[in-house]
Design a protein around this motif. Sequence first.
Motif, short mmCIF file in Angstrom:
data_model
loop_
_atom_site.label_atom_id
_atom_site.label_comp_id
_atom_site.label_asym_id
_atom_site.label_seq_id
_atom_site.Cartn_x
_atom_site.Cartn_y
_atom_site.Cartn_z
N ASP A 160 -20.26 18.73 -19.25
CA ASP A 160 -20.59 17.33 -18.98
C ASP A 160 -20.82 17.16 -17.48
O ASP A 160 -20.41 17.99 -16.66
N HIS A 180 -16.78 11.31 -23.90
CA HIS A 180 -18.20 11.08 -23.62
C HIS A 180 -18.70 11.86 -22.42
O HIS A 180 -19.90 12.08 -22.27
N ASP A 231 -28.19 6.40 -30.10
CA ASP A 231 -27.20 7.42 -29.75
C ASP A 231 -26.04 7.42 -30.75
O ASP A 231 -25.59 8.48 -31.20
N ARG A 291 -14.30 9.19 -29.23
CA ARG A 291 -15.64 8.66 -28.93
C ARG A 291 -15.81 7.27 -29.52
O ARG A 291 -16.39 6.37 -28.89
N SER A 316 -16.30 3.98 -27.33
CA SER A 316 -17.59 3.31 -27.50
C SER A 316 -17.40 1.83 -27.75
O SER A 316 -18.11 0.99 -27.16
N GLN A 337 -31.32 6.28 -20.81
CA GLN A 337 -31.62 4.92 -20.36
C GLN A 337 -32.66 4.91 -19.24
O GLN A 337 -33.50 4.01 -19.18
N CYS A 395 -23.86 7.64 -11.17
CA CYS A 395 -24.72 8.73 -11.65
C CYS A 395 -25.17 9.61 -10.49
O CYS A 395 -25.19 10.85 -10.60
N ILE A 411 -28.57 2.71 -27.12
CA ILE A 411 -27.17 2.84 -27.52
C ILE A 411 -27.06 2.98 -29.04
O ILE A 411 -26.32 3.83 -29.55
N ASP A 413 -23.92 11.23 -18.51
CA ASP A 413 -24.04 11.71 -19.89
C ASP A 413 -24.40 10.59 -20.85
O ASP A 413 -25.01 10.82 -21.89
N ARG A 414 -24.02 9.36 -20.52
CA ARG A 414 -24.29 8.23 -21.39
C ARG A 414 -25.59 7.51 -21.03
O ARG A 414 -26.12 6.74 -21.81
N PHE A 415 -26.09 7.74 -19.82
CA PHE A 415 -27.27 7.00 -19.38
C PHE A 415 -28.47 7.91 -19.10
O PHE A 415 -29.43 7.48 -18.47
N TYR A 452 -25.55 10.18 -33.89
CA TYR A 452 -24.29 10.93 -33.90
C TYR A 452 -23.60 10.81 -35.27
O TYR A 452 -23.10 11.80 -35.82
#
Length: 422
Positions: free
Chosen positions: A346, A354, A214, A50, A54, A364, A83, A211, A359-361, A218
């Motif tokens: 995921d 990730h 997040d 990760r 990242s 957002q 997405c 970001i 999963d990352r947005f 973590y």
Amino acid sequence: EVDLEERLHELDLRNDSDIPDVPPPTDSTPEILKRALSGLSARWKNWWIRGILSLAMISGFFLIIYLGSFMLMLLVLSIQVKCYHEIITIGYRVYHSYDLPWFRSLSWYFLLCVNYFFYGETVADYFATFVQRREQLQFLIRYHRFISFTLYLTGFCMFVLSLVKKHYRLQFYMFAWTHVTLLITVTQSHLVIQNLFEGMIWFLVPISSVICNDITAYIFGFFFGRTPLIKLSPKKTWEGFIGGFFSTVVFGFIFSYFLAQHQYFVCPVEYNSETNRFVTECEPSELFQMKKYSVPPLLQAVLGWETVNMYPFQMHSFALSTFASLIGPFGGFFASGFKRAFKIKDFADTIPGHGGIMDRFDCQYLMATFVHVYITSFIRGPNPSKLLKQLLILQPEQQLSVYKTLKSHLVEKGILQPSLRG
């Protein structure tokens, strides 16, 4: 025939435990990373994967910022499409056995229609001078909404024609699935681009705050997490949530200070029809001009300062950072609930360690809506540049009428002297 209808009715009423399992995503971690981290435990292996990915994504993001606002718009569009693909694919896999006719084709067709509508609206608003010089574009812009409606209506009719006996209810499930996905991805990404046109700082600070939250949540949760935060996400802890909040507020305040010093980040993004380029040159507004503020008496004893110099935008960054760290994570919790409903870990396996792009947005998109509402509620005033562009596309007679009305109004207010010539 009757038995089949009863069976389909039972399937329509099934509960969460009856949802078919989606095949688990494959491990997309590069072999070189697998070999390098083979001696570590699963927990620390995931930490390093990760972390490395990242840093790679953040570096790529900075490169795109350097390339300019147009590349950022393309990035937003690419993320939106990916997405959308991930969410639609989940629906397709879960109900794959039904083999619904035209489902995937219609899903992508509706994506095209909605993007055509939103981006056409953007072109009409921000590229009026460019459109005025090209007759074919004038026709498309003039009848843009009618064309958009016609395209959507065509897809709607295609959906109705695709309805098949025995699959009616499930087809309407998928129709709703497609439209909710469009609402989540396309409309939110459109708001991201609208925020970008207000100035790159309104794009970078919110996204970077999410970001930062997040990452820091973590980290704090990984090292200090002991108290579970929410059942939807068992790995989320109060320690990570609180640590992420304070870290994000400090980061947003400092990051805003550096961005506010440069026209490239604070000026509205405008299209120059003469050079065919996006430009970010202006006289910075009061939000981005250094001012002196009195420190509250309680803080004076602690800091030893009576006054402090800062940009007004830094106070707005506090609101953005607070939302990113306190409310933004609920977008992630919502996504966690969605994944649990369909028994998946995921959305995809696009990014090792990730998951998918969604999963990352997931946070957002919620942030984009807040920023847009915040700008329209507390920041944005009349835009002379945008108004002038709209005036330039009027007919000469209409422009002259506006000129006479404005002149008469200014004379009545005493701003202009009456003309000596009748």
